[in-house]
Write an enzyme that holds these catalytic residues in place. Structure first.
Site, short mmCIF file in Angstrom:
data_model
loop_
_atom_site.label_atom_id
_atom_site.label_comp_id
_atom_site.label_asym_id
_atom_site.label_seq_id
_atom_site.Cartn_x
_atom_site.Cartn_y
_atom_site.Cartn_z
N GLY A 4 2.76 3.72 1.54
CA GLY A 4 3.15 3.91 2.69
C GLY A 4 3.50 5.32 3.02
O GLY A 4 3.63 5.91 4.19
N GLY B 20 0.75 -0.90 -0.06
CA GLY B 20 0.01 -0.09 0.04
C GLY B 20 0.90 1.20 -0.06
O GLY B 20 2.07 1.24 0.21
N ASP C 270 3.79 -4.63 -7.34
CA ASP C 270 3.19 -3.34 -6.84
C ASP C 270 3.77 -2.08 -7.67
O ASP C 270 3.26 -1.02 -7.60
CB ASP C 270 3.14 -3.21 -5.36
CG ASP C 270 4.79 -3.49 -4.94
OD1 ASP C 270 5.33 -4.20 -5.29
OD2 ASP C 270 5.38 -2.46 -4.42
P1 AMP Z 1 8.95 1.33 -3.18
O1 AMP Z 1 10.27 0.29 -3.03
O2 AMP Z 1 9.33 2.88 -3.10
O3 AMP Z 1 8.00 0.92 -4.31
O4 AMP Z 1 8.22 0.96 -1.94
C1 AMP Z 1 7.48 -0.26 -1.60
C2 AMP Z 1 6.67 -0.15 -0.42
O5 AMP Z 1 7.22 0.52 0.73
C3 AMP Z 1 5.56 0.70 -0.70
O6 AMP Z 1 4.29 0.33 0.12
C4 AMP Z 1 5.83 2.19 -0.20
O7 AMP Z 1 4.71 2.86 0.42
C5 AMP Z 1 6.78 1.84 1.05
N1 AMP Z 1 7.76 2.36 1.50
C6 AMP Z 1 8.92 2.95 0.81
N2 AMP Z 1 9.57 3.75 1.46
C7 AMP Z 1 8.86 4.35 2.51
C8 AMP Z 1 8.89 5.07 3.68
N3 AMP Z 1 10.18 5.77 3.72
N4 AMP Z 1 7.78 5.18 4.35
C9 AMP Z 1 6.73 4.81 4.47
N5 AMP Z 1 6.36 3.84 3.37
C10 AMP Z 1 7.71 3.41 2.46
MG MG Z 2 6.47 0.98 -5.23
#
Ligand code: AMP
Ligand code: MG
Length: 489
Positions: A92, A90, A252
């Protein structure tokens, strides 16, 4: 042109059941400031570029203010990360501020990345660092300049807020735009919760808003899957043809619209290397350049599986069956153009494959070789020395040269016509890692954001000769040869 307070919202996603999202507002930054702003993206929502100078703009996109009509939510999804199902993903740290309808009636999501923690933040801080937002801003606009489907970037808002990654950095928010942020993982979320009714609801939502030509079709779900398969195949073919490696092709991070989404540890191929891995935490190369073709298919199978309650198995298999042929057709089409081949001939695949193999052995800069190829002379015999010299062992060029000469001669196309056509598909400028790094260091170390704008200006017209910016097409300089791009963001 509209003022920021005059944007018209139509929050269709918010009208889905509450399990689809978390109602949450951004956590504001202290002392926000504008790092960069992109008038091209603003024009998509008819936003007057002068609005970027206003306090309201800054307040709105740093989470301090809210425009009436916008109804922020974090979107729920799950997905397969590095091949393993994770039921807790989701948004985040990204928040869908709202969906703006432009004067043409098109709907654009305004997505604020780095906006603070949401219900899906797990143990993370909800923030993004300036470094990673600059990379996403530049790359998404560079991809658009190249003609590759992608999310867009409206602006970056900087702050003094400290964010802990490998070291302490400053936080920033990126405003990203897309017609939709629904992912393969949005469907997987409800499949693994065995909520077939929600899968149908989501499929209908996506079809009604984004595949409306399928709305009235009797077998719309099958056609929907077929189109997602084909769009994805075409997207990946463009990535391969332009040397783009996404780096984190988790389900995702796969858009239902077939656009490039979620820029993290991506990289463009410079010296041709089919095994290129831009993500330093991808130890087994699952998401290497050459694996993108099969990984996208693997991801599509997960998506098809999650929509199996809508169609039968045979239909799913049939839809997935289009992947390979769509990819091949689309890839060959782009590559023929890149090689200046106007007609289709059986030997073309082999000529392209041989060229890539030689480039790999010869450690040739992929982008610069293809750009220079538009000056290729049919005379041979030393007339293509500039190309020949790009190979560390120039001899390996000669054999390919003679095959290519024969292939071009079979077409009888005027050299100047071919050159013009080739320059429209072979960019002079791509976002090389070191170019992004220069812009990042100036921004992070000196709060000097000028290089972001300058580089953006170069990359938004990647096919045009820009004599004053020739240096931006140089291969990686020695200081940046061993640059390790952190995958933290
Ligand atoms: P990503 O690798 O950017 O696609 O992130 C994968 C998941 O981790 C997604 O659900 C993001 O919203 C969550 N996520 C990555 N970095 C953060 C962060 N600093 N704070 C909250 N959620 C994060
Ligand atoms: Mg992502």
């Amino acid at each position: 042109m509209r003022k920021i307070t005059e944007l018209e919202f139509d929050n269709t996603y918010r009208r889905l059941p509450e399990e689809f999202y978390h109602v949450v507002s951004p956590t504001p930054f202290d002392n926000p400031h504008l790092v960069c702003f992109n008038p091209d993206a603003a024009s998509l929502i008819d936003l007057d570029p002068k609005e970027a100078e206003k306090n309201e703009f800054l307040e709105y996109f740093s989470g301090i203010g809210q425009i009436s009509g916008s109804e922020p939510v974090a979107m729920y999804y799950t997905g397969h990360q590095f091949g393993v199902y994770n039921p807790r993903i989701g948004d985040g740290r990204a928040i869908l501020l709202g969906e703006v309808r432009n004067l043409k009636g098109e709907k654009w999501d305004l997505h604020l990345k780095g906006a603070g923690r949401t219900r899906y933040a797990r143990e993370f801080d909800g923030r993004a660092v300036l470094r990673s937002t600059i990379r996403e801003y530049l790359c998404s606009e560079a991809m658009h300049g190249l003609g590759i489907p992608t999310t867009r970037a409206l602006c970056i808002i900087g702050s003094d807020e400290k964010v802990q990654r490998e070291k302490v950095e400053t936080g920033a928010m990126l405003v990203r735009m897309a017609e939709s942020h629904v992912r393969f993982g949005s469907f997987e979320a409800f499949f693994y919760r065995e909520q077939d009714d929600y899968i149908m609801l989501l499929a209908d939502y996506v079809i009604n808003h984004h595949f409306s030509h399928l709305k009235e079709e009797e077998n719309k779900y099958k056609l929907f899957l077929k189109e997602v398969v084909e769009r994805t195949a075409r997207l990946i073919s463009a990535w391969q043809a332009f040397g783009f490696t996404h780096g984190v092709m988790n389900t995702d991070n796969m858009s239902i619209l077939g656009i490039t989404i979620d820029y993290g540890p991506f990289g463009f191929i410079e010296e041709y290397n089919s095994e290129y891995i831009p993500n330093d935490s991808d130890h087994f190369g699952r998401y290497s350049f050459e694996n993108q073709y099969s990984i996208a298919y693997w991801n599509l199978k997960k998506f098809a599986q999650s929509s199996i309650s809508l169609i039968n198995r045979d239909e799913a298999v049939e839809a997935l069956g289009n992947y390979e042929s769509t990819f091949k057709q689309s890839y060959l089409k782009i590559m023929r153009k890149k090689l200046g081949l106007f007609e289709k001939k059986d030997e073309d695949s082999k000529i392209i494959q041989n060229m890539l193999s030689l480039m790999e052995v010869g450690k040739v800069d992929y982008t610069n070789f293809l750009r220079k190829l538009s000056d290729f002379s049919l005379n041979g015999k030393g007339s293509n020395n500039a190309l020949r010299k790009m190979f560390i062992d120039s001899g390996i060029f000669d054999q390919w040269e003679s095959v290519y000469i024969d292939r071009l001669k079979a077409e009888n196309i005027d050299q100047s016509v071919r050159k013009k056509a080739m320059e429209r598909v072979n960019p002079k400028y791509i976002l090389r890692n070191y170019l992004a790094e220069v812009a990042i260091r100036k921004a992070v170390e000196n709060s000097d954001y000028s290089e972001i704008d300058r580089l953006h200006q170069v990359l938004r017209n990647p096919y045009r000769e820009q004599p004053e910016n020739n240096g931006y097409s140089n291969p990686v300089p020695d200081w940046a040869r061993n640059l390790v791009i952190s995958c933290s963001s």
